[in-house]
Design an enzyme around this catalytic site. Structure first.
Site, PDB file in Angstrom:
ATOM      1  N   LYS A  80       0.970  -1.504  -0.053  1.00  0.00           N
ATOM      2  CA  LYS A  80      -0.301  -0.419  -0.030  1.00  0.00           C
ATOM      3  C   LYS A  80       0.469   1.240  -0.402  1.00  0.00           C
ATOM      4  O   LYS A  80       1.702   1.305   0.705  1.00  0.00           O
ATOM      5  CB  LYS A  80      -0.711  -0.175   0.565  1.00  0.00           C
ATOM      6  CG  LYS A  80      -1.701   1.206   1.736  1.00  0.00           C
ATOM      7  CD  LYS A  80      -2.770   1.496   2.706  1.00  0.00           C
ATOM      8  CE  LYS A  80      -3.363   1.983   2.479  1.00  0.00           C
ATOM      9  NZ  LYS A  80      -4.362   1.868   3.831  1.00  0.00           N
ATOM     10  N   SER A 149      -9.201   2.144   2.719  1.00  0.00           N
ATOM     11  CA  SER A 149      -8.077   2.312   2.255  1.00  0.00           C
ATOM     12  C   SER A 149      -7.303   1.071   1.135  1.00  0.00           C
ATOM     13  O   SER A 149      -6.955   1.963   0.641  1.00  0.00           O
ATOM     14  CB  SER A 149      -7.379   3.412   2.418  1.00  0.00           C
ATOM     15  OG  SER A 149      -6.698   3.054   4.199  1.00  0.00           O
ATOM     16  N   SER A 173      -9.949  -0.566   7.190  1.00  0.00           N
ATOM     17  CA  SER A 173      -8.996  -0.369   5.945  1.00  0.00           C
ATOM     18  C   SER A 173      -8.988  -1.260   5.096  1.00  0.00           C
ATOM     19  O   SER A 173      -7.893  -1.384   4.419  1.00  0.00           O
ATOM     20  CB  SER A 173      -7.994   1.234   5.441  1.00  0.00           C
ATOM     21  OG  SER A 173      -8.974   1.843   5.835  1.00  0.00           O
TER      22      SER A 173
END
Length: 436
Positions: A80, A149, A173
């Site tokens: 990420k 996210s 997330s």
């Protein structure tokens, strides 16, 4: 070896020499060229596959002896884009210049590299891991969100672009996108995977997590990512608790119907499932967590926002402005509330004889469109009090969208939770019932 093979099988094949890293990377390249233009899980990189082939070749040259190969030898990992990775810029889904977001390589990335993993590349994140979405789409239906996210990481694993990806969770997330994308998501006990080298959102509740295709893969990843991993071979059947009341009522009709089906399947498989009132004050918990995230995000971004505020998306800027209005007393009360909620949840578990809470991984299936990443309310309380959680693929809707089951246990019980989660996943899949 198929590109969408689960992590533990990939790692075993690479370590044994049945599969070499260089042809495995090539198989992922072929899959990526077919799928990634529709999914948009990865950030662009000019020479991704040339770099990976060079790194895979160097790894092969270093480890002739299969017995000496580390646990994730040759495994490509998505990361990420709020994690700092040597050799890669960090942009965090934002318009800020990458030179403003530099830092030492994340401890989690170092751990994976030390275990032999290759960095496939950076994965798409919402801006600064909040709510402003990127271009990623759900691999099960590209007209739907993958969640956020950690959108790119969840979608990359679900699409078979890599068998393991790193994410983070400050509200929901990891667990929510795992549920939306039909993969396993692991959010550890707060602090058990180091957060060093990750751009902060709200440090009191920021967690590093990961995505895999099955629980065996999550256990393998955890054994590398955790500072102090304690293998657990627990096989006694857990007593499962359903948190009845306002918390569960936050799920939508389709989500609740799917969840009740999951509960029935577990009961038929022989699990003892007990319905217990919990989180009757969930609205207050939600408000407290949201205010905590707002003020800590404002603190984390103080210097950046002062200099680059005009580059922030409106949703993130509004969060930071909200945080500026939170007083010190309210911040202290919000932080104290984390421990109080944990004590309440674990006291209830003790009183009712529970081992694992089960609940929906999200309010329902992934919403249509990619302008909204979905609601994290089903994950928020567990993040607030730092308890470990695992998302399991449990079923699909008539439209083919995944529904996930969320499993939560006591603070620090990650090893045991993953052992139980593996059996629960098998029961949901109809493999067999619990061990007794």
């Amino acid at each position: 070896m198929p590109a969408d093979t689960a992590l533990a099988d990939v790692a075993a094949s690479l370590r044994s020499g049945e599969t070499r890293p260089t042809p495995y990377v090539e198989s992922l390249r072929t899959r990526s060229e077919d799928i990634e233009p529709e999914i948009h899980a990865l950030l662009e990189e000019p020479d991704r596959w040339g770099r990976l082939q060079r790194e895979a070749g160097a790894l092969e040259a270093c480890f002739d002896d299969p017995a000496a190969r580390p646990p994730l030898y040759g495994v490509p990992v998505g990361v990420k884009d709020i994690f700092h990775v040597d050799g890669f810029p960090t942009r965090a889904g934002s318009d800020l210049p990458s030179e403003a977001l530099t830092g030492s390589e994340a401890a989690a990335v170092r751990a994976l590299r030390n275990a032999g993993a290759l960095v496939l590349g950076k994965t798409v994140t919402t801006e600064f891991a909040y709510f402003e979405p990127g271009p990623t789409r759900n691999p099960h239906d590209t007209d739907h969100t993958p969640g956020g996210s950690s959108s790119g990481s969840a979608a990359a694993v679900a699409a078979g672009l890599c068998p393991l990806a790193l994410g983070s969770q400050t509200i929901g997330s990891v667990i929510r996108p795992a549920a939306f994308c039909g993969v396993v998501g692991l959010k550890p006990t707060y602090g058990r995977i180091p957060i060093d080298g990750v751009l902060p959102v709200a440090p009191s509740v920021d967690h590093v997590g990961c995505f895999t295709r099955d629980v065996a893969g999550a256990r393998l990843a955890a054994s590398v990512l955790y500072d102090h991993w304690r293998p657990d071979s627990t096989i006694e059947a857990p007593v499962l608790g359903v948190p009845e009341g306002p918390y569960l009522e936050q799920a939508d009709d389709e989500g609740l119907e799917g969840f009740e089906n999951h509960v029935e399947r577990l009961e038929r498989a022989g699990y003892d499932v007990r319905r217990v009132d919990l989180l009757g004050d969930v609205e207050a918990v939600n408000d407290r967590h949201d205010r905590l995230v707002a003020v800590e995000t404002a603190l984390s971004h103080s210097e950046l926002f002062d200099e680059y505020g005009e580059h922030y998306a409106e949703a993130t800027a509004a969060l930071i402005r909200e945080g500026h209005a939170v007083g010190v007393g309210e911040l202290c009360a919000a932080r104290t509330g984390r421990g109080a909620l944990r004590e309440e949840v674990e006291r209830t578990m003790d009183e009712e004889g529970l081992d694992v809470w089960i609940c929906p991984g999200a309010p329902g299936p992934a919403p249509e469109g990619i302008d909204d990443t979905g609601d994290p309310v089903m994950n928020l309380p567990w993040t607030h009090c730092g308890l470990p959680a695992v998302a399991l693929p449990a079923s699909t809707t008539e439209g083919g969208l995944p529904l996930g089951l969320q499993c939560v246990s006591r603070f620090g019980s990650d090893e045991r939770l993953l052992s139980w989660a593996e059996e629960i996943a098998e029961a949901l899949a109809g493999v067999d019932g619990p061990s007794v």
